[in-house]
Design a protein around this motif. Sequence first.
Motif, PDB file in Angstrom:
ATOM      1  N   ASP A   1     -10.914 -67.033   5.275  1.00 57.99           N
ATOM      2  CA  ASP A   1     -11.879 -68.133   5.317  1.00 57.99           C
ATOM      3  C   ASP A   1     -12.954 -67.880   6.372  1.00 57.99           C
ATOM      4  O   ASP A   1     -13.346 -68.785   7.113  1.00 57.99           O
ATOM      5  CB  ASP A   1     -11.168 -69.458   5.594  1.00 57.99           C
TER       6      ASP A   1
ATOM      7  N   GLU B   1     -18.412 -71.291  -6.691  1.00 55.76           N
ATOM      8  CA  GLU B   1     -17.401 -72.347  -6.616  1.00 55.76           C
ATOM      9  C   GLU B   1     -17.613 -73.231  -5.385  1.00 55.76           C
ATOM     10  O   GLU B   1     -17.476 -74.456  -5.460  1.00 55.76           O
ATOM     11  CB  GLU B   1     -16.001 -71.713  -6.578  1.00 55.76           C
ATOM     12  N   ARG B   2     -17.965 -72.611  -4.247  1.00 60.22           N
ATOM     13  CA  ARG B   2     -18.158 -73.391  -3.023  1.00 60.22           C
ATOM     14  C   ARG B   2     -19.402 -74.274  -3.131  1.00 60.22           C
ATOM     15  O   ARG B   2     -19.394 -75.432  -2.686  1.00 60.22           O
ATOM     16  CB  ARG B   2     -18.269 -72.457  -1.816  1.00 60.22           C
TER      17      ARG B   2
ATOM     18  N   ASP C   1     -16.080 -60.836  -6.289  1.00 59.58           N
ATOM     19  CA  ASP C   1     -15.236 -61.924  -5.791  1.00 59.58           C
ATOM     20  C   ASP C   1     -16.029 -62.872  -4.902  1.00 59.58           C
ATOM     21  O   ASP C   1     -15.867 -64.096  -4.988  1.00 59.58           O
ATOM     22  CB  ASP C   1     -14.047 -61.358  -5.019  1.00 59.58           C
ATOM     23  N   VAL C   2     -16.886 -62.305  -4.048  1.00 55.11           N
ATOM     24  CA  VAL C   2     -17.668 -63.151  -3.149  1.00 55.11           C
ATOM     25  C   VAL C   2     -18.655 -63.991  -3.952  1.00 55.11           C
ATOM     26  O   VAL C   2     -18.860 -65.180  -3.663  1.00 55.11           O
ATOM     27  CB  VAL C   2     -18.398 -62.297  -2.095  1.00 55.11           C
TER      28      VAL C   2
ATOM     29  N   LEU D   1     -12.538 -63.275   2.749  1.00 59.79           N
ATOM     30  CA  LEU D   1     -12.323 -64.427   1.872  1.00 59.79           C
ATOM     31  C   LEU D   1     -10.971 -65.072   2.149  1.00 59.79           C
ATOM     32  O   LEU D   1     -10.870 -66.299   2.280  1.00 59.79           O
ATOM     33  CB  LEU D   1     -12.402 -63.995   0.404  1.00 59.79           C
TER      34      LEU D   1
ATOM     35  N   VAL E   1     -25.000 -66.875   1.659  1.00 62.50           N
ATOM     36  CA  VAL E   1     -23.695 -66.582   2.231  1.00 62.50           C
ATOM     37  C   VAL E   1     -23.854 -66.003   3.625  1.00 62.50           C
ATOM     38  O   VAL E   1     -24.774 -65.226   3.907  1.00 62.50           O
ATOM     39  CB  VAL E   1     -22.900 -65.615   1.321  1.00 62.50           C
TER      40      VAL E   1
ATOM     41  N   ALA F   1     -18.334 -65.105  -7.014  1.00 56.57           N
ATOM     42  CA  ALA F   1     -17.596 -66.193  -7.652  1.00 56.57           C
ATOM     43  C   ALA F   1     -17.270 -67.289  -6.637  1.00 56.57           C
ATOM     44  O   ALA F   1     -17.352 -68.490  -6.943  1.00 56.57           O
ATOM     45  CB  ALA F   1     -16.319 -65.654  -8.291  1.00 56.57           C
ATOM     46  N   TRP F   2     -16.902 -66.860  -5.412  1.00 53.17           N
ATOM     47  CA  TRP F   2     -16.603 -67.836  -4.364  1.00 53.17           C
ATOM     48  C   TRP F   2     -17.836 -68.661  -4.014  1.00 53.17           C
ATOM     49  O   TRP F   2     -17.743 -69.885  -3.819  1.00 53.17           O
ATOM     50  CB  TRP F   2     -16.079 -67.114  -3.118  1.00 53.17           C
ATOM     51  N   VAL F   3     -19.005 -68.019  -3.926  1.00 51.42           N
ATOM     52  CA  VAL F   3     -20.240 -68.732  -3.589  1.00 51.42           C
ATOM     53  C   VAL F   3     -20.526 -69.810  -4.626  1.00 51.42           C
ATOM     54  O   VAL F   3     -20.848 -70.961  -4.282  1.00 51.42           O
ATOM     55  CB  VAL F   3     -21.427 -67.743  -3.490  1.00 51.42           C
TER      56      VAL F   3
ATOM     57  N   TYR G   1     -21.427 -64.385   7.038  1.00 50.64           N
ATOM     58  CA  TYR G   1     -20.123 -63.881   7.453  1.00 50.64           C
ATOM     59  C   TYR G   1     -19.951 -64.149   8.936  1.00 50.64           C
ATOM     60  O   TYR G   1     -20.744 -63.682   9.763  1.00 50.64           O
ATOM     61  CB  TYR G   1     -20.008 -62.388   7.158  1.00 50.64           C
TER      62      TYR G   1
END
Length: 584
Positions: free
Chosen positions: A345, A403-404, A396-397, A342, A369, A399-401, A371
């Motif tokens: 990036d 938000e992205r 965490d991943v 994360l 997602v 939440a990132w997904v 990688y």
Amino acid sequence: NSAIVRLRNRQELFHEACRIAVEHGGFAFAWIARLQEGAAQAVEAWSTPPGGSMPVEEAVHDAVAGVANEVAAAIKSEGPTIYRLTGADDCVTASPQGRCSFALLPLYLEGKPVAVLGLHATEAATLDSEELRLLDELGGDLSFALDHMEKERRLAYVAYYDVLTGLPNASLLREQIARQLPVADRDGTLVGLVFLDIERFSNVNDTYGRHTGDNLLKQVAERLRMKDKAHGTTARITADQFAIMLNDLADANQLAHCLERDVFAAFASPFRVGETEYHLEAQVGISLYPTDAANVEQLYRNAEIALKRAQHQGERYLVFDRAMNDRIVHAVKLESKLRGALARDELLLHYQPKVESGSARLAGLEALVRYADPEIGIVPPAQFVPLLEETGLIIDVGAWVMERAAADLRHWRAQGFAPPRVAVNVSPIQLRQRGFPPPLADSAEGIDIEITESALMADVAASIPKLRAMRDSGFRVAIDDFGTGYSSLSYLTRLPVNALKIDRSFIVAMTESPSSLAIVSTIISLAHSLGLEVIAEGVEQEEQAKLLRLLGCEQIQGYLYGRALSAAEVAPLFPRTRPPNGGA
């Protein structure tokens, strides 16, 4: 003396000494109390003549407490002390409060008083020198026995524990492994044995001295011991080698996780002795039961061989079995990379189209997602998503997904596109989080949530308010992989969801298996009766799409209509709200 030779337990010795003093020595009452800070604290044994009623424990403690001053004086005298009391007419043979006379004998361990023997008589006694000598000899014999027992205890400790670190040694480790193997057979689990060697540790001793080396070994042992409580046993097996038994392993991935979290993490931060920091590294050899070994000795030997191979080849870790070694090494490296993915990036979000079954027009997207490993390129989700869930990184991943996906929606709209709704997968771990759903109400416009049936059914009562909160925030919710769990129809009617997504296993088999086709048809009918939409995933053949259209499935997703695309690649599929660059 016979009891001293025969007995190996302190409690048994004390009880036998009291019994002999009463039955053969003619005393009315005998007791032994443990000393603490020069006072009798706890009565460990007592005896009265056969046939008499044994005094209750409270009466015994009262009797000992009544001679506290005499006990203190006897300890100072360092020998047997005789007390003759008045009131002989009041003596009762079986009474611990006999007031005629009593003797106190301090008992010693390594020169320090640790207990006191009290002998009460119902006759006023005046002991001659020979009797005093016998009492003194009795105290000496009991003290000798205590010393002998303590030495045996220490020898037993040394036989099974490492004196420097307090960890089990190789002998005790072997015994504990032997006890664990039948448990693994019964439960169908794996037992891992990890041998760990501190690299170039002899240089530390040679350069900084053995005191520093011993201090560092204690710190290594403590870090490993703090980590092993949940999964097994840590032992020190040679001067600079440790071994860790990992219990109840489900598969190689779990072993990889334990290595990263518990073993290598113990060496991640520097050690300190005084004002100096020391950076230690370890090499590891691993063996698994029953994969690599059929018994304790094979497991032990194979871990040793794996460690030697790791040292010879300069590898950080090596598993005895080559095929499993490749998998574990890959999983450990991948987990290590994912922890920083994360921040670097290296995670990507791709979008797979969902289309209307009748018109094939774009109806939605599923965010998936990816990688991007800098060394090997795109890693398949099946390889890294389970690791994310096992390690907790999925929080965490995830939440990132979300938000992205929301950011990509805003970006597409700003470019003049009219993107469809985007579905984001939520893992069971995310769903169980106290703060879920996250505060993204302003981003919820256009976001769908997909949660597996099994995750919802794991705790329906807790799931319902969370689903309701998501719906009230503007999210639409679909039950993913529907048909693979054990949904109760009564619960299904209460779940605040918008759609059911049929598991791909039924879609793949529906053209060949009548039972799969019947399940798909039933799910679609059930969903419609509840006012829910139906999405079919994994559609790869036109025949599957045709059947789904006939059955009334609203949306279709799969390679037949497109693979997952990057945000830039998928944008041209969207209708526009205005021409590019604001033109007419």
